[in-house]
Design a protein around this motif. Structure first.
Motif, PDB file in Angstrom:
ATOM      1  N   PRO A 192       2.613   5.879   1.249  1.00 39.35           N
ATOM      2  CA  PRO A 192       1.873   4.741   1.819  1.00 39.35           C
ATOM      3  C   PRO A 192       2.181   4.558   3.302  1.00 39.35           C
ATOM      4  O   PRO A 192       3.343   4.593   3.730  1.00 39.35           O
ATOM      5  CB  PRO A 192       2.361   3.550   0.996  1.00 39.35           C
ATOM      6  N   ASP A 193       1.142   4.378   4.101  1.00 40.36           N
ATOM      7  CA  ASP A 193       1.284   4.143   5.532  1.00 40.36           C
ATOM      8  C   ASP A 193       0.171   3.205   5.979  1.00 40.36           C
ATOM      9  O   ASP A 193      -0.465   2.544   5.150  1.00 40.36           O
ATOM     10  CB  ASP A 193       1.248   5.475   6.308  1.00 40.36           C
ATOM     11  N   SER A 222       2.575  10.321  -8.425  1.00 39.67           N
ATOM     12  CA  SER A 222       1.610  10.088  -7.343  1.00 39.67           C
ATOM     13  C   SER A 222       0.566   9.054  -7.748  1.00 39.67           C
ATOM     14  O   SER A 222       0.225   8.161  -6.963  1.00 39.67           O
ATOM     15  CB  SER A 222       0.921  11.401  -6.957  1.00 39.67           C
ATOM     16  N   LYS A 223       0.067   9.169  -8.959  1.00 37.42           N
ATOM     17  CA  LYS A 223      -0.945   8.217  -9.421  1.00 37.42           C
ATOM     18  C   LYS A 223      -0.387   6.799  -9.406  1.00 37.42           C
ATOM     19  O   LYS A 223      -1.079   5.848  -9.014  1.00 37.42           O
ATOM     20  CB  LYS A 223      -1.426   8.583 -10.821  1.00 37.42           C
ATOM     21  N   ALA A 224       0.876   6.650  -9.802  1.00 37.82           N
ATOM     22  CA  ALA A 224       1.501   5.324  -9.815  1.00 37.82           C
ATOM     23  C   ALA A 224       1.593   4.738  -8.405  1.00 37.82           C
ATOM     24  O   ALA A 224       1.422   3.518  -8.224  1.00 37.82           O
ATOM     25  CB  ALA A 224       2.887   5.411 -10.452  1.00 37.82           C
ATOM     26  N   VAL A 225       1.852   5.599  -7.417  1.00 40.01           N
ATOM     27  CA  VAL A 225       1.908   5.120  -6.027  1.00 40.01           C
ATOM     28  C   VAL A 225       0.571   4.498  -5.634  1.00 40.01           C
ATOM     29  O   VAL A 225       0.521   3.400  -5.051  1.00 40.01           O
ATOM     30  CB  VAL A 225       2.269   6.270  -5.064  1.00 40.01           C
ATOM     31  N   GLU A 272      -1.784   3.280  -7.561  1.00 39.72           N
ATOM     32  CA  GLU A 272      -2.022   2.052  -8.307  1.00 39.72           C
ATOM     33  C   GLU A 272      -1.211   0.899  -7.740  1.00 39.72           C
ATOM     34  O   GLU A 272      -1.707  -0.234  -7.629  1.00 39.72           O
ATOM     35  CB  GLU A 272      -1.689   2.276  -9.783  1.00 39.72           C
ATOM     36  N   GLU A 273       0.035   1.168  -7.356  1.00 38.84           N
ATOM     37  CA  GLU A 273       0.878   0.130  -6.760  1.00 38.84           C
ATOM     38  C   GLU A 273       0.303  -0.382  -5.446  1.00 38.84           C
ATOM     39  O   GLU A 273       0.511  -1.541  -5.070  1.00 38.84           O
ATOM     40  CB  GLU A 273       2.287   0.681  -6.526  1.00 38.84           C
ATOM     41  N   GLN A 274      -0.436   0.472  -4.749  1.00 34.54           N
ATOM     42  CA  GLN A 274      -1.059   0.094  -3.481  1.00 34.54           C
ATOM     43  C   GLN A 274      -2.447  -0.526  -3.673  1.00 34.54           C
ATOM     44  O   GLN A 274      -3.125  -0.848  -2.703  1.00 34.54           O
ATOM     45  CB  GLN A 274      -1.156   1.309  -2.572  1.00 34.54           C
TER      46      GLN A 274
END
Length: 338
Positions: free
Chosen positions: A12-13, A50-53, A55-57
């Protein structure tokens, strides 16, 4: 239609935040190991992380784009391709398990390719371009020569191996045309350079998972009738994904331009997608590098992407006839605004 954005990697950026602010909820990702520091998506745990990242965003990971692993042996028909295609099929199975149901793939060993990456455009913005005359002066690739016939054979073999797995997994495989649409490049044949070539590729399988990334700019570069092709491929439900950009020139010499500064009637194209019932993901593609940016990632800097996203959002609103109303809020919400 689902407005989406192509993210490189899973870190994330600012781009994640800007896309959220622009109202984008659908992510397309390239999760190759050089971008994630993790195993390719043929590894389930790596893919799930990666998918969880995303979704968290706050994003739905709608699809993958580009080579997620080394495709050299598959694209060039080299020894060891059987092991590689087994990993590719494992990736497709993981996509089904994780409900990531689209992959935009290509069959260009030399990738999307430009001879120039800093051509001056409107207001001093920088865009990429291609000159076949300049390309012919470059050295051949170490694997050259590879004929178009060989590449066709390799592609046909690939489709025979992966398409049944994609169909079982519920994954749509969206073929991207060759960019630039000319052959050879650096001594390596390129095959997907015309509408007829795309028709031939589609003939290799009648699976519902076998379809296209309709890269509007590449078909424009081919000097094809783009609107007619939207109707042809869209009416047969073969358009799975759309890339929106514009170019000026011919297959042997062209340059990119802003979405609103090329030969294409963009609103008319949007109407064509609506006419054929396309409701899948689309994204802005290959944007100018604008003031204050260093052009390190030519075609994919963020200010040009914001311009492209805003332009497409305007087209979609105009297509709908009116802007979608913002959600209503009760009086308590209003009183607590400040």
């Amino acid at each position: 239609m689902q407005l989406s954005f192509l993210f490189f990697g899973n870190k994330p950026d600012e781009k994640f935040q800007l896309c959220s602010q622009m109202g984008i909820g659908h992510a397309i990702a390239k999760l190759a190991p050089e971008l994630t520091g993790d195993l390719p998506p043929w590894d389930y745990d790596s893919f799930a992380r990666s998918k969880a990242v995303y979704e968290e965003q706050g994003f739905e990971l709608t699809g993958l784009e580009g080579d997620q692993m080394d495709m050299t042996r598959i694209k060039l028909g080299l020894p060891g391709r059987e092991q590689d295609v087994d990993l590719y099929c494992r990736m497709l199975e993981n996509m089904g398990r994780l409900n990531v149901n689209l992959i935009c793939y290509n069959f260009m060993y030399t990738g999307w390719y430009r001879t120039h990456k800093a051509i001056r455009e409107r207001g001093g913005a920088l865009v990429s371009g291609f000159s076949y005359e300049a390309a012919l002066k470059e050295p051949d690739n170490k694997y050259a020569p590879v004929s178009e016939s060989q590449v066709w054979d390799n592609y046909h073999w690939f489709i025979e191996q992966v398409m049944p797995v994609a169909e079982r997994s519920g994954v749509k495989m969206a073929l991207h045309p060759d960019d630039p649409p000319i052959s050879p490049v650096n001594g390596i044949g390129r095959i997907l350079t015309s509408a007829d070539a795309i028709r031939r590729a589609l003939s290799f399988s009648d699976s519902p998972s076998h379809g296209l990334t309709f890269c509007q700019g590449t078909y424009t570069t081919m000097n094809e009738d783009v609107r007619s092709l939207i109707h042809e491929f869209g009416s047969s439900k073969k358009i799975f994904f759309v890339h929106i950009r514009d170019v000026v020139g011919t297959p042997t010499k062209f340059r990119e331009t802003f979405h609103d500064n090329g030969p294409t009637n963009m609103f008319d194209m949007m109407k064509a997608y609506k006419e054929v019932g396309f409701d899948g993901p689309l994204r802005s593609d290959h944007v100018p590098t604008m003031a204050g940016e260093n052009n390190e990632h030519a075609g994919y800097e963020m200010k040009g992407s914001l311009f492209g996203i805003g332009y497409i959002k305007g087209l979609l609103d105009a297509l709908d006839g009116e802007k979608t109303p913002a959600p209503s809020h009760d009086q308590t919400y209003v009183e607590n605004l400040f």
